[in-house]
Design a protein around this motif. Sequence first.
Motif, PDB file in Angstrom:
ATOM      1  N   MET A  24       0.828  -1.207   0.000  1.00  0.00           N
ATOM      2  CA  MET A  24       0.000   0.000   0.000  1.00  0.00           C
ATOM      3  C   MET A  24       0.864   1.259   0.000  1.00  0.00           C
ATOM      4  SD  MET A  24      -2.864   1.257   2.742  1.00  0.00           S
ATOM      5  CE  MET A  24      -1.614   1.833   3.915  1.00  0.00           C
ATOM      6  N   VAL A  25       1.939   1.248   0.796  1.00  0.00           N
ATOM      7  CA  VAL A  25       2.825   2.413   0.856  1.00  0.00           C
ATOM      8  C   VAL A  25       3.498   2.638  -0.494  1.00  0.00           C
ATOM      9  CG1 VAL A  25       4.941   3.312   1.892  1.00  0.00           C
ATOM     10  CG2 VAL A  25       3.187   2.284   3.337  1.00  0.00           C
ATOM     11  N   VAL A  26       3.910   1.569  -1.147  1.00  0.00           N
ATOM     12  CA  VAL A  26       4.523   1.703  -2.480  1.00  0.00           C
ATOM     13  C   VAL A  26       3.557   2.398  -3.434  1.00  0.00           C
ATOM     14  CG1 VAL A  26       5.301   0.415  -4.504  1.00  0.00           C
ATOM     15  CG2 VAL A  26       6.130  -0.215  -2.233  1.00  0.00           C
ATOM     16  N   ARG A  27       2.287   2.063  -3.362  1.00  0.00           N
ATOM     17  CA  ARG A  27       1.295   2.719  -4.230  1.00  0.00           C
ATOM     18  C   ARG A  27       1.120   4.185  -3.847  1.00  0.00           C
ATOM     19  NH1 ARG A  27      -1.421  -2.265  -3.447  1.00  0.00           N
ATOM     20  NH2 ARG A  27      -2.780  -1.316  -1.882  1.00  0.00           N
ATOM     21  N   LEU A  28       1.113   4.485  -2.556  1.00  0.00           N
ATOM     22  CA  LEU A  28       0.883   5.856  -2.096  1.00  0.00           C
ATOM     23  C   LEU A  28       2.002   6.805  -2.509  1.00  0.00           C
ATOM     24  CD1 LEU A  28      -0.544   5.248   1.508  1.00  0.00           C
ATOM     25  CD2 LEU A  28      -1.787   6.104  -0.499  1.00  0.00           C
ATOM     26  N   ILE A  29       3.248   6.329  -2.522  1.00  0.00           N
ATOM     27  CA  ILE A  29       4.373   7.213  -2.841  1.00  0.00           C
ATOM     28  C   ILE A  29       4.731   7.181  -4.318  1.00  0.00           C
ATOM     29  CG2 ILE A  29       5.336   7.003  -0.521  1.00  0.00           C
ATOM     30  CD1 ILE A  29       7.393   5.049  -1.647  1.00  0.00           C
ATOM     31  N   ARG A  30       3.927   6.530  -5.114  1.00  0.00           N
ATOM     32  CA  ARG A  30       4.228   6.367  -6.534  1.00  0.00           C
ATOM     33  C   ARG A  30       4.357   7.715  -7.243  1.00  0.00           C
ATOM     34  NH1 ARG A  30       3.768   2.284 -10.321  1.00  0.00           N
ATOM     35  NH2 ARG A  30       3.303   2.987 -12.445  1.00  0.00           N
ATOM     36  N   SER A  31       3.575   8.703  -6.818  1.00  0.00           N
ATOM     37  CA  SER A  31       3.595  10.002  -7.490  1.00  0.00           C
ATOM     38  C   SER A  31       4.799  10.852  -7.089  1.00  0.00           C
ATOM     39  CB  SER A  31       2.302  10.770  -7.190  1.00  0.00           C
ATOM     40  OG  SER A  31       2.176  11.000  -5.792  1.00  0.00           O
ATOM     41  N   LEU A  32       5.529  10.450  -6.067  1.00  0.00           N
ATOM     42  CA  LEU A  32       6.689  11.207  -5.618  1.00  0.00           C
ATOM     43  C   LEU A  32       7.942  10.733  -6.338  1.00  0.00           C
ATOM     44  CD1 LEU A  32       6.144  11.201  -1.737  1.00  0.00           C
ATOM     45  CD2 LEU A  32       5.558  13.034  -3.337  1.00  0.00           C
ATOM     46  N   LYS A  66      18.717  11.673 -13.799  1.00  0.00           N
ATOM     47  CA  LYS A  66      17.292  11.969 -13.632  1.00  0.00           C
ATOM     48  C   LYS A  66      16.399  10.750 -13.856  1.00  0.00           C
ATOM     49  CE  LYS A  66      17.315  16.947 -14.409  1.00  0.00           C
ATOM     50  NZ  LYS A  66      16.794  18.087 -15.221  1.00  0.00           N
ATOM     51  N   PRO A  67      16.703   9.894 -14.850  1.00  0.00           N
ATOM     52  CA  PRO A  67      15.858   8.698 -15.007  1.00  0.00           C
ATOM     53  C   PRO A  67      15.833   7.827 -13.755  1.00  0.00           C
ATOM     54  CG  PRO A  67      17.206   9.032 -16.952  1.00  0.00           C
ATOM     55  CD  PRO A  67      17.712   9.984 -15.923  1.00  0.00           C
ATOM     56  N   ALA A  68      16.955   7.769 -13.012  1.00  0.00           N
ATOM     57  CA  ALA A  68      16.987   6.974 -11.791  1.00  0.00           C
ATOM     58  C   ALA A  68      16.100   7.566 -10.717  1.00  0.00           C
ATOM     59  CB  ALA A  68      18.419   6.862 -11.283  1.00  0.00           C
ATOM     60  N   LEU A  69      16.000   8.895 -10.687  1.00  0.00           N
ATOM     61  CA  LEU A  69      15.141   9.554  -9.693  1.00  0.00           C
ATOM     62  C   LEU A  69      13.673   9.398 -10.010  1.00  0.00           C
ATOM     63  CD1 LEU A  69      17.165  12.865  -9.289  1.00  0.00           C
ATOM     64  CD2 LEU A  69      17.050  10.990  -7.640  1.00  0.00           C
ATOM     65  N   LEU A  70      13.373   9.243 -11.302  1.00  0.00           N
ATOM     66  CA  LEU A  70      11.977   9.169 -11.727  1.00  0.00           C
ATOM     67  C   LEU A  70      11.510   7.754 -12.028  1.00  0.00           C
ATOM     68  CD1 LEU A  70      11.969  12.271 -14.086  1.00  0.00           C
ATOM     69  CD2 LEU A  70      11.171  12.127 -11.721  1.00  0.00           C
ATOM     70  N   GLY A  71      12.466   6.808 -12.089  1.00  0.00           N
ATOM     71  CA  GLY A  71      12.062   5.415 -12.297  1.00  0.00           C
ATOM     72  C   GLY A  71      12.595   4.788 -13.549  1.00  0.00           C
ATOM     73  N   GLY A  72      13.315   5.535 -14.373  1.00  0.00           N
ATOM     74  CA  GLY A  72      13.895   4.954 -15.563  1.00  0.00           C
ATOM     75  C   GLY A  72      15.235   4.310 -15.248  1.00  0.00           C
ATOM     76  N   VAL A  73      15.825   3.664 -16.204  1.00  0.00           N
ATOM     77  CA  VAL A  73      17.125   3.027 -16.020  1.00  0.00           C
ATOM     78  C   VAL A  73      18.214   3.945 -16.536  1.00  0.00           C
ATOM     79  CG1 VAL A  73      18.543   1.039 -16.620  1.00  0.00           C
ATOM     80  CG2 VAL A  73      16.092   0.760 -16.258  1.00  0.00           C
ATOM     81  N   ALA A  74      19.245   4.152 -15.703  1.00  0.00           N
ATOM     82  CA  ALA A  74      20.341   5.017 -16.100  1.00  0.00           C
ATOM     83  C   ALA A  74      21.085   4.401 -17.283  1.00  0.00           C
ATOM     84  CB  ALA A  74      21.305   5.216 -14.938  1.00  0.00           C
ATOM     85  N   PRO A  75      21.495   5.222 -18.244  1.00  0.00           N
ATOM     86  CA  PRO A  75      22.214   4.676 -19.398  1.00  0.00           C
ATOM     87  C   PRO A  75      23.556   4.128 -19.032  1.00  0.00           C
ATOM     88  CG  PRO A  75      22.292   7.073 -19.386  1.00  0.00           C
ATOM     89  CD  PRO A  75      21.361   6.681 -18.287  1.00  0.00           C
ATOM     90  N   VAL A  76      24.016   3.123 -19.800  1.00  0.00           N
ATOM     91  CA  VAL A  76      25.313   2.525 -19.555  1.00  0.00           C
ATOM     92  C   VAL A  76      26.395   3.477 -20.031  1.00  0.00           C
ATOM     93  CG1 VAL A  76      26.835   0.603 -20.141  1.00  0.00           C
ATOM     94  CG2 VAL A  76      24.406   0.216 -19.817  1.00  0.00           C
TER      95      VAL A  76
END
Length: 396
Positions: free
Chosen positions: A255-263, A386-396
């Motif tokens: 539930m907490v994972v869902r609640l903080i999804r927008s952050l 920035k992708p790591a902060l937002l959920g993307g994968v950092a480029p190699v």
Amino acid sequence: MADSVVTGLFVPMSLLYLSATSGESLVRVGILLSVAGAITLPFPLWVGRLVDGVGPKRVVLVAQLLQAAGFAGYLVTTSPTMLFIAAVVTSLGQRAFWSSIFTLVSYLADGDSDARARERWFGVIGSLRAAGYGVGALTAGVILSMKSNLASRGAIGADVLLLLVAAVLVGAGIPGRAAPSAGRDREHQERGYRVLWADRPYLGLVALNTAFALCNVMLGIAFPPFVTHRLPSMIWAIGPLLAANTIVQAIFQPMVVRLIRSLSRDRSLCLAGALWASWACLTIAPEWAPRVIWLPCLTIAILCYSAAQLVHSPVSNALAADAAPADVRGRYLAIFQTSFAVATVVAPIMFSILFEKSSYAPWTTLALLGLLTIPATLFLASRLPKPALLGGVAPV
């Protein structure tokens, strides 16, 4: 989950059982276990390299078998030397497990199309770990109340069996990742840790997580002695409150994972720091408050701690995985996990020294530490991908 059941089952009875079987004092057994743990601290450096070379699944399998061998050694321990050898083997297995399991979960999450899937995967793992530890600790409490060495031996035998079953399940149920070719592996060996040591933002993330980890491990280390010495009429509440934390962790993580999804992940970590600071302030509050509100203060404090852990655990692991180059992720995550190992070594000494000075010192320090993680996180966020902060994968 099996590993957490094993930990919860063994830790509460470890000193008593090993003292009885080896003939050594509790202090001597504690020293032997601490030394065994300390000498294995550098092991993740090699494990991370191995994970990148052969894949995390194989390393997790070996880690489970090493732990099983160590616990089997505890069953036949009759001397300090045998105890120490078994402790070293067990510690090596635990270091290998924690240095590889999150890479394995991260690779499994790679196949999920959701950009924030890592939090969900790590959240599920956290929930299972909490439930497993709670089951193990509850069982250990029953066994300790029996005051039977035979029952203790049976529990350790069950630990061995659980670890072997876990190894079989990992081997049969989790798809493996093909090891890189020999040429590519040599390339990784040449650049792996060199790249990591030059990645100052990531090393900053490891340092920041060490501060979070200190807050994390202090509940079990600092809370019981503080209540026992400063609030003796509340000793009865220690067990129920710690159990409540475990229950909250097991039930509410998804539930907490869902609640903080927008952050963003940096804001989530700031929230965790604020919650841990609140936990420290509320824990020390009964020193000045009327006795009638001691229990509410401690209850809310534990809930703040639980909430901080529920936010920090999936987010920090997801951020660490996405901020790492994919081809050397094993090395990166192995180093990231050393922050927890360092915290477990530092925390007992830190608490003992501060508590000897005053009952306020540990909690004031933890409150300041929690608050300081907020500007530190914001400063570091501007330097991480920035992708790591937002959920993307950092480029190699």
